[in-house]
Design a protein around this motif. Structure first.
Motif, mmCIF file in Angstrom:
data_model
loop_
_atom_site.group_PDB
_atom_site.id
_atom_site.type_symbol
_atom_site.label_atom_id
_atom_site.label_comp_id
_atom_site.label_asym_id
_atom_site.label_seq_id
_atom_site.Cartn_x
_atom_site.Cartn_y
_atom_site.Cartn_z
ATOM 1 N N ALA A 11 -5.246 7.598 9.360
ATOM 2 C CA ALA A 11 -3.813 7.761 9.098
ATOM 3 C C ALA A 11 -3.141 8.562 10.202
ATOM 4 N N ARG A 12 -3.801 9.603 10.654
ATOM 5 C CA ARG A 12 -3.237 10.468 11.681
ATOM 6 C C ARG A 12 -3.121 9.763 13.029
ATOM 7 N N GLN A 13 -4.039 8.864 13.328
ATOM 8 C CA GLN A 13 -4.065 8.198 14.633
ATOM 9 C C GLN A 13 -3.404 6.818 14.622
ATOM 10 N N ALA A 14 -2.801 6.430 13.505
ATOM 11 C CA ALA A 14 -2.144 5.127 13.434
ATOM 12 C C ALA A 14 -1.024 5.034 14.460
ATOM 13 N N THR A 15 -0.801 3.841 14.966
ATOM 14 C CA THR A 15 0.183 3.647 16.032
ATOM 15 C C THR A 15 1.571 3.323 15.519
ATOM 16 N N ASP A 16 1.761 3.189 14.229
ATOM 17 C CA ASP A 16 3.091 2.966 13.662
ATOM 18 C C ASP A 16 3.145 3.590 12.276
ATOM 19 N N LEU A 17 4.356 3.711 11.739
ATOM 20 C CA LEU A 17 4.508 4.351 10.438
ATOM 21 C C LEU A 17 3.889 3.502 9.336
ATOM 22 N N TYR A 18 3.940 2.187 9.494
ATOM 23 C CA TYR A 18 3.335 1.308 8.496
ATOM 24 C C TYR A 18 1.850 1.636 8.328
ATOM 25 N N GLY A 19 1.135 1.760 9.431
ATOM 26 C CA GLY A 19 -0.287 2.082 9.370
ATOM 27 C C GLY A 19 -0.538 3.450 8.768
ATOM 28 N N THR A 20 0.298 4.421 9.124
ATOM 29 C CA THR A 20 0.141 5.769 8.575
ATOM 30 C C THR A 20 0.326 5.785 7.060
ATOM 31 N N VAL A 21 1.398 5.141 6.593
ATOM 32 C CA VAL A 21 1.689 5.129 5.160
ATOM 33 C C VAL A 21 0.638 4.332 4.399
ATOM 34 N N LEU A 22 0.215 3.206 4.962
ATOM 35 C CA LEU A 22 -0.797 2.382 4.307
ATOM 36 C C LEU A 22 -2.097 3.167 4.126
ATOM 37 N N ALA A 23 -2.548 3.815 5.206
ATOM 38 C CA ALA A 23 -3.794 4.592 5.143
ATOM 39 C C ALA A 23 -3.653 5.781 4.199
ATOM 40 N N ALA A 24 -2.504 6.451 4.251
ATOM 41 C CA ALA A 24 -2.293 7.617 3.378
ATOM 42 C C ALA A 24 -2.299 7.209 1.905
ATOM 43 N N GLY A 25 -1.714 6.038 1.604
ATOM 44 C CA GLY A 25 -1.705 5.564 0.225
ATOM 45 C C GLY A 25 -3.094 5.283 -0.300
ATOM 46 N N VAL A 26 -3.923 4.649 0.526
ATOM 47 C CA VAL A 26 -5.294 4.332 0.113
ATOM 48 C C VAL A 26 -6.097 5.611 -0.092
ATOM 49 N N ILE A 27 -5.971 6.553 0.818
ATOM 50 C CA ILE A 27 -6.740 7.798 0.713
ATOM 51 C C ILE A 27 -6.280 8.635 -0.488
ATOM 52 N N THR A 28 -4.977 8.674 -0.740
ATOM 53 C CA THR A 28 -4.483 9.387 -1.920
ATOM 54 C C THR A 28 -5.062 8.774 -3.188
ATOM 55 N N TRP A 29 -5.095 7.465 -3.237
ATOM 56 C CA TRP A 29 -5.671 6.730 -4.373
ATOM 57 C C TRP A 29 -7.133 7.106 -4.582
ATOM 58 N N PHE A 30 -7.945 7.026 -3.529
ATOM 59 C CA PHE A 30 -9.373 7.353 -3.632
ATOM 60 C C PHE A 30 -9.562 8.809 -4.067
ATOM 61 N N ALA A 31 -8.803 9.713 -3.434
ATOM 62 C CA ALA A 31 -9.006 11.146 -3.666
ATOM 63 C C ALA A 31 -8.674 11.532 -5.104
ATOM 64 N N PHE A 32 -7.508 11.110 -5.592
ATOM 65 C CA PHE A 32 -7.125 11.520 -6.943
ATOM 66 C C PHE A 32 -8.013 10.856 -7.992
ATOM 67 N N GLN A 33 -8.352 9.591 -7.778
ATOM 68 C CA GLN A 33 -9.177 8.910 -8.764
ATOM 69 C C GLN A 33 -10.556 9.556 -8.866
ATOM 70 N N ALA A 34 -11.118 9.964 -7.723
ATOM 71 C CA ALA A 34 -12.409 10.652 -7.735
ATOM 72 C C ALA A 34 -12.288 12.009 -8.425
ATOM 73 N N PHE A 35 -11.206 12.732 -8.130
ATOM 74 C CA PHE A 35 -10.994 14.044 -8.737
ATOM 75 C C PHE A 35 -10.850 13.922 -10.255
ATOM 76 N N GLU A 36 -10.064 12.949 -10.719
ATOM 77 C CA GLU A 36 -9.855 12.769 -12.155
ATOM 78 C C GLU A 36 -11.144 12.362 -12.856
ATOM 79 N N ASN A 37 -11.886 11.424 -12.261
ATOM 80 C CA ASN A 37 -13.111 10.958 -12.906
ATOM 81 C C ASN A 37 -14.146 12.077 -13.016
ATOM 82 N N ILE A 38 -14.406 12.753 -11.916
ATOM 83 C CA ILE A 38 -15.397 13.831 -11.948
ATOM 84 C C ILE A 38 -14.897 14.981 -12.819
ATOM 85 N N GLY A 39 -13.587 15.223 -12.766
ATOM 86 C CA GLY A 39 -13.004 16.286 -13.583
ATOM 87 C C GLY A 39 -13.172 16.044 -15.066
ATOM 88 N N MET A 40 -13.031 14.785 -15.507
ATOM 89 C CA MET A 40 -13.183 14.532 -16.943
ATOM 90 C C MET A 40 -14.652 14.591 -17.348
#
Length: 399
Positions: free
Chosen positions: A327-356
């Motif tokens: 996400a940090r090294q993406a060459t356009d905003l589309y790539g940055t937002v796309l990567a950030a969305g996927v990583i946010t999804w993975f991170a929160f879902q893992a946190f919620e699952n392990i947390g429960m």
């Protein structure tokens, strides 16, 4: 702000023959983040043993075949990796033009679950049964469509050089894109998926550079919406009971609080190195319900111990770290937002699952990415890996 246009004039290497093209420095395979791919593959393949341990003695689920879930989990992983490869081969540019079709297709599948085509599993009418033991949960793919749709809308004018940050109009359009599938999912109701999508939206808005008032407004709207849902009685009784059990862990340990109580016992009994694969008392005794899906982390905690749990978290951490790098090294905003969305999804879902599993988050029926059994979840997260790899492959050589 990062100057995305600074890479536009970088010239890529000229085309070569078929063999040399595969081995060339600018070839898609050479430009992939193999550290991320191998970490995700280790999670998916390693978790097959956890799924096998959790299901091999449950004859009612396996139809008398102890390897039933093992083979299906490995098959799901193979299909997921294939979908990842197809996503990378298509590339972000062509995927960007296909986003409207993907969004509409997923939305139609979501609506189909509310018709007689849909079926209810674990209290949510969110599945489509195709026969032969194959089912689909469109909500998992809705996460992808929201990430892709919002990325297109928020980045359109910025990547065209018309603006430095997304306009208020673009933010409103992006929120509308996310709101429609979320509204359908609330009718199922599938509160867990809506929770994940809400966090995804906030992660995307932060990564896009949108005004912070939108994030604060979204948090306030989320709180008001939760209160409204509660007052209107949209939630099912079992969902309300789950939140009650989270607020009071001693409430009804033999009923609504049973799953979490048993999962915590399993994890706590694992100690430092665990009881050994296939030797966990809670797992072999079948005390933890849904242990191959929502509570698969309890198998790791009991049979592999603290060391095994940390290893699993470390692999997830590698995936998230490499995704943030992309996400940090993406060459356009589309790539940055796309990567950030996927990583946010993975991170929160893992946190919620392990947390429960640990009792620090409410039970919401959310799978652990790459680990929990389930075709829809496995396919969706591997497509997410494909999106990340596609963003990375757009970088100029040497970046």
């Amino acid at each position: 702000m990062t100057s995305y246009g600074s890479y536009r004039n970088v010239r890529l290497a000229p085309p070569r023959g078929s063999i040399s093209r595969v081995l060339a420095k600018d070839a898609p395979l050479r430009r992939m983040d193999w550290i991320m791919v191998l970490a995700a593959l280790a999670l998916s393949l390693g978790s097959s043993l956890l799924v096998w341990s959790a299901t091999r003695g449950r004859d009612a689920l396996t139809h008398g075949d102890p390897q039933y879930f093992l083979y299906r989990h490995l098959t799901n992983t193979l299909i997921g990796v294939a979908l990842c490869a197809v996503t990378v081969a298509i590339g972000t540019r062509r995927l960007r033009t296909a986003v409207p079709f993907v969004y509409i297709g997923v939305l139609l599948l979501l609506v189909a679950t509310l018709t007689p085509l849909g079926s209810t599993i674990n209290g949510a009418h969110s599945w489509i049964q195709f026969g032969g033991g194959f089912s689909l949960q469109p909500a998992e793919f809705a996460k992808l469509s929201i990430v892709m749709g919002m990325a297109v809308v928020l980045s359109a004018r910025v990547d065209a050089g018309e603006r430095e940050f997304p306009s208020s109009r673009s933010v409103i359009q992006a929120l509308a894109i996310a709101a429609l599938p979320m509204a359908v999912i609330m009718l199922m109701p599938d509160l867990g998926s809506v929770m994940v999508m809400g966090v995804i939206i906030m992660g995307i808005l932060l990564a896009s550079g949108a005004a912070r008032r939108w994030v604060f407004g979204l948090i306030a709207a989320g709180g008001a919406g939760a209160l409204l849902v509660w007052k209107l009685g949209v939630l099912s009784k079992y969902q309300i009971d789950r939140f009650a059990a989270f607020a009071n862990p001693t409430l009804d340990p033999g009923g609504v609080g049973y799953n979490t109580a048993q999962a915590r016992i399993a994890i706590g009994s694992g100690g430092l190195t665990g009881m050994g694969l296939f030797h966990g008392f809670q797992t072999t005794g079948q005390f933890v319900p849904e242990q191959q899906t929502d509570f698969v982390f309890s198998v790791a905690g009991e049979e592999l111990g603290f060391v095994g749990g940390i290893a699993l978290l470390a692999l997830l951490g590698v995936v998230l770290w490499r995704g943030c790098r992309i996400a940090r090294q993406a060459t356009d905003l589309y790539g940055t937002v796309l990567a950030a969305g996927v990583i946010t999804w993975f991170a929160f879902q893992a946190f919620e699952n392990i947390g429960m599993n640990l009792g620090i988050m409410p039970v919401a029926g959310i799978p652990l990415p790459f680990v929990s059994y389930g075709g829809s979840s496995m396919f969706a997260v591997w497509i997410g890996i494909g999106l990340l790899q596609s963003v990375r492959s757009q970088r100029p050589i040497g970046i």
